[in-house]
Scaffold this motif. Structure first.
Motif, PDB file in Angstrom:
ATOM      1  N   LYS A 102       0.661  -1.242   0.046  1.00 30.45           N
ATOM      2  CA  LYS A 102      -0.203   0.033  -0.088  1.00 30.45           C
ATOM      3  C   LYS A 102       0.856   1.296   0.050  1.00 30.45           C
ATOM      4  O   LYS A 102       1.882   1.311   0.545  1.00 30.45           O
ATOM      5  N   TYR A 105       3.516   2.339   2.672  1.00 28.37           N
ATOM      6  CA  TYR A 105       3.523   1.394   3.601  1.00 28.37           C
ATOM      7  C   TYR A 105       4.664   0.380   3.238  1.00 28.37           C
ATOM      8  O   TYR A 105       4.811  -0.677   3.949  1.00 28.37           O
ATOM      9  N   ARG A 193       4.959  -2.976  11.069  1.00 29.34           N
ATOM     10  CA  ARG A 193       4.085  -1.683  10.982  1.00 29.34           C
ATOM     11  C   ARG A 193       4.611  -0.804  12.248  1.00 29.34           C
ATOM     12  O   ARG A 193       4.112   0.504  12.323  1.00 29.34           O
ATOM     13  N   ARG A 449      -6.969  -4.377  10.458  1.00 29.10           N
ATOM     14  CA  ARG A 449      -6.866  -3.202   9.419  1.00 29.10           C
ATOM     15  C   ARG A 449      -5.601  -2.565   9.427  1.00 29.10           C
ATOM     16  O   ARG A 449      -5.115  -2.205  10.504  1.00 29.10           O
ATOM     17  N   THR A 451      -4.426   0.354   8.073  1.00 22.86           N
ATOM     18  CA  THR A 451      -4.319   1.793   8.408  1.00 22.86           C
ATOM     19  C   THR A 451      -4.812   1.956   9.821  1.00 22.86           C
ATOM     20  O   THR A 451      -5.540   1.330  10.249  1.00 22.86           O
ATOM     21  N   THR A 452      -4.459   3.076  10.228  1.00 24.05           N
ATOM     22  CA  THR A 452      -4.617   3.280  11.535  1.00 24.05           C
ATOM     23  C   THR A 452      -6.097   3.488  12.056  1.00 24.05           C
ATOM     24  O   THR A 452      -6.614   3.137  13.007  1.00 24.05           O
ATOM     25  N   GLY A 502       0.229   6.189  14.143  1.00 20.80           N
ATOM     26  CA  GLY A 502      -0.190   7.543  13.308  1.00 20.80           C
ATOM     27  C   GLY A 502       0.326   8.601  14.049  1.00 20.80           C
ATOM     28  O   GLY A 502      -0.331   9.899  13.560  1.00 20.80           O
ATOM     29  N   ILE A 524      -2.410  10.616   8.515  1.00 19.45           N
ATOM     30  CA  ILE A 524      -3.055   9.663   7.736  1.00 19.45           C
ATOM     31  C   ILE A 524      -1.951   9.024   6.607  1.00 19.45           C
ATOM     32  O   ILE A 524      -1.624   9.683   5.876  1.00 19.45           O
ATOM     33  N   ARG A 525      -1.260   8.040   6.856  1.00 15.11           N
ATOM     34  CA  ARG A 525       0.011   7.590   6.137  1.00 15.11           C
ATOM     35  C   ARG A 525      -0.185   7.282   4.646  1.00 15.11           C
ATOM     36  O   ARG A 525       0.331   7.794   3.894  1.00 15.11           O
ATOM     37  N   HIS A 526      -1.444   6.728   4.267  1.00 12.05           N
ATOM     38  CA  HIS A 526      -1.863   6.584   2.961  1.00 12.05           C
ATOM     39  C   HIS A 526      -2.441   7.457   2.226  1.00 12.05           C
ATOM     40  O   HIS A 526      -2.321   7.608   1.007  1.00 12.05           O
TER      41      HIS A 526
END
Length: 560
Positions: A102, A105, A193, A449, A451-452, A502, A524-526
């Motif tokens: 992703k 990531y 992660r 999940r 994502t955070t 995050g 928000i990383r993505h």
């Protein structure tokens, strides 16, 4: 200053030399990356290699001191990483590997020669958007322009990297250490992660309160003198987000008031007061309903009235009234609530989502599922404050619609908040069952999940409060058989700890364009590490609720 720097470098050296292991040929036996930032600009990174760990450290320390002297750096944040494993491949194979990750990531470093003469830490790659192809590409990808830009900054104008498919590439696994101004050395784990940020095995109250304090201070700094927020930042290149959103202005202010209840910080309170003044005086506007009733609506710059905006404005004003004891906003909250009632279908309890201002024509019957949960929750908070029966009647009518349409399938955190509040006043089985259904089938998602997804913690915390109340009600015990409680609490704790990924810890923020502007916030990383006020708001509200839970749990354990 030099004595303090020497002491901190000595602490880092001791810990690093105890942990580092040699690599096999053809790679250098030992490689250290030294990073330094004072918070004003992106970290300076140097690489040192050597046949012994001690010689490698000495060379690296000499070079980083030289960089600091030339650039006038005092070494506020110091970080050292070392290579623990290497995987050779071609750039073409690297591209294939990136396509399986992703965006943002990919959690390892890269080198482009076996001696690591041109090499980058994972944090450098992501903080410079070197593996980010834009929000239209879901996976990681080599960004040629950003790569070239950072190569010049790091290595000089003469250095280039061959990124043709046949060229060599080396994926680097690293571990590291970070030392801030207080002298504490934090271990930074390798790929995964949690990579690149300090390890917190179990969140203690001090940790949770530190997160709340840091995030609320960040939001406080975003409130301008006239009460409008700096809406957001793209931190890779320190670019402000030029848009604005009145709904998110109100909901962010609500989260700040929640945090103020915890921190009692004066600067935060001043920022809240300015944000509320802007909400009351600029964003909320009067309107005459068709029956002649005076109402009020939160109005966006494009003239839109969003159902959820009225709701979160009530949340902010009601929370402020609860904490301060002021009744000054009661009439304004009543008018906002009347605006919500105007947007409800009186036959089936459903809502219209978007109107136009000032004519109040329907612009969008449906926009976002969350608006309805926000509306119901806002009205419940107002009912809790004023006991005006109109508001709970409106909510119960809405819940008839929610139950018939199985809104629980959306796992909406706002509905979790609302049903928790509703069952305090209407402890009926149908409402409790809805609240359980809203979360029971979602636990695997909460646990897995990548994502955070900060609203998941809010969902869990509101559901937990309702579940705890069911435990005290003998006539409702059978409902607890409809949820795996062990799994629920495991998922809750997992998500609370996973949100740490995050957070802009200084050891991560230091690699971005202007670290001081983002440190202590959440991202928000993505979305290229986007920091927007509503992003931070949801992390903050989740941790405020989590702290409440942990305080109550600690008090219960101390009594027993």
């Amino acid at each position: 200053m030099q004595t303090d720097l020497s002491r901190r470098l000595a602490h880092l050296r001791e810990a690093a030399l105890a942990a580092v292991k040699p690599l096999a040929e053809p790679h250098p036996a030992f490689t250290f990356f030294f990073s330094v930032s004072d918070g004003h600009e992106r970290a300076r990174v140097i690489r040192a290699t050597g046949d012994s760990a001690d010689a490698c450290w000495k060379a690296g320390e000499e070079r980083i001191r030289d960089v600091m002297e030339k650039r006038g750096l005092r070494g506020r944040w110091l970080r050292v990483d070392w290579v623990t494993a290497v995987r050779p491949m071609t750039v073409g194979e690297l591209r294939e590997r990136l396509a399986r990750h992703k965006r943002n990531y990919f959690r390892q470093g890269l080198a482009f020669d076996p001696k690591f003469q041109t090499s980058f830490l994972e944090q450098e790659l992501n903080a410079n958007a070197m593996l980010y192809g834009g929000n239209k590409i879901a996976h990681a990808v080599i960004n040629l322009g950003n790569f070239a830009k950072y190569v010049r900054r790091r290595y000089g104008a003469d250095r280039t990297v061959d990124l043709s498919d046949a060229a060599p590439a080396f994926v680097l696994s690293t571990e590291g250490l970070f030392c801030g101004e207080d002298g504490t050395v934090h271990r930074l784990p390798g790929p995964g992660r949690n990579a690149g940020r300090r390890i917190i095995e179990r969140l203690e109250l001090d940790d949770i309160e530190g997160l709340i304090r840091d995030a609320s201070k960040f939001l406080s700094r975003q409130v301008l003198e006239h009460g409008r927020f700096v809406y957001g930042l793209h931190p890779c290149f320190n670019r402000e987000i030029p848009a604005y959103n009145a709904l998110r202005h109100a909901s962010t202010t609500y989260s700040m008031i929640e945090a103020w209840e915890v921190t009692n910080d004066g600067d935060l309170k001043n920022s809240i007061d300015r944000a509320l003044a802007y909400l009351r005086g600029t964003l909320i506007r009067p309107a005459r309903l068709p029956d002649g009733t005076d109402a009020a609506f939160v109005v966006e710059a494009n003239g839109e009235i969003k159902l959820g905006a009225n709701a979160v404005a009530i949340l902010a004003l009601a929370k402020h009234a609860t904490l301060t004891g002021s009744t000054a906003d009661y009439d304004l909250m009543r008018q906002l609530a009347l605006g919500i009632r105007h947007m409800q279908n009186q036959e089936d309890g459903s809502f219209v989502h978007v109107l136009s201002y000032p004519d109040l024509r329907v612009k969008d019957p449906f926009r976002v599922i969350y608006y309805e949960g926000e509306a119901a929750f806002g009205l419940m908070r107002l009912y809790s404050l004023t006991q005006d029966p109109r508001w709970i009647e409106t909510v119960e009518k809405a819940f008839g619609h929610f139950i018939r349409s199985e809104h629980w399938r959306h796992n909406d955190h706002w509905l979790s908040y609302c049903v928790n509040e509703l069952t305090r006043f209407r402890p009926e089985e149908r409402y409790f069952r809805f609240g359980i259904q809203n979360v029971a089938g979602h636990l695997d998602f909460v646990l897995e999940r990548i994502t955070t997804f900060p609203t998941l913690l809010e969902l869990m915390m509101a559901a937990r409060e309702m579940l705890e109340r069911i435990r005290t009600m003998p006539e409702m015990q059978h409902l607890l058989e409809e949820i795996d409680l062990d799994k629920f609490y495991r998922a809750l704790e997992f998500r609370a700890h996973y949100l740490l990924n995050g957070h802009f810890w200084p050891e991560l923020a230091m690699y971005f364009a202007h670290p001081d502007s983002i440190v202590g916030s959440f991202f928000i990383r993505h979305h290229a590490f986007r920091v927007r006020i509503d992003d931070v708001e949801h992390y903050l509200s989740g941790y405020v609720a989590y702290r409440k839970y942990r305080v109550a749990k600690q008090q219960k354990e101390s009594r027993n």
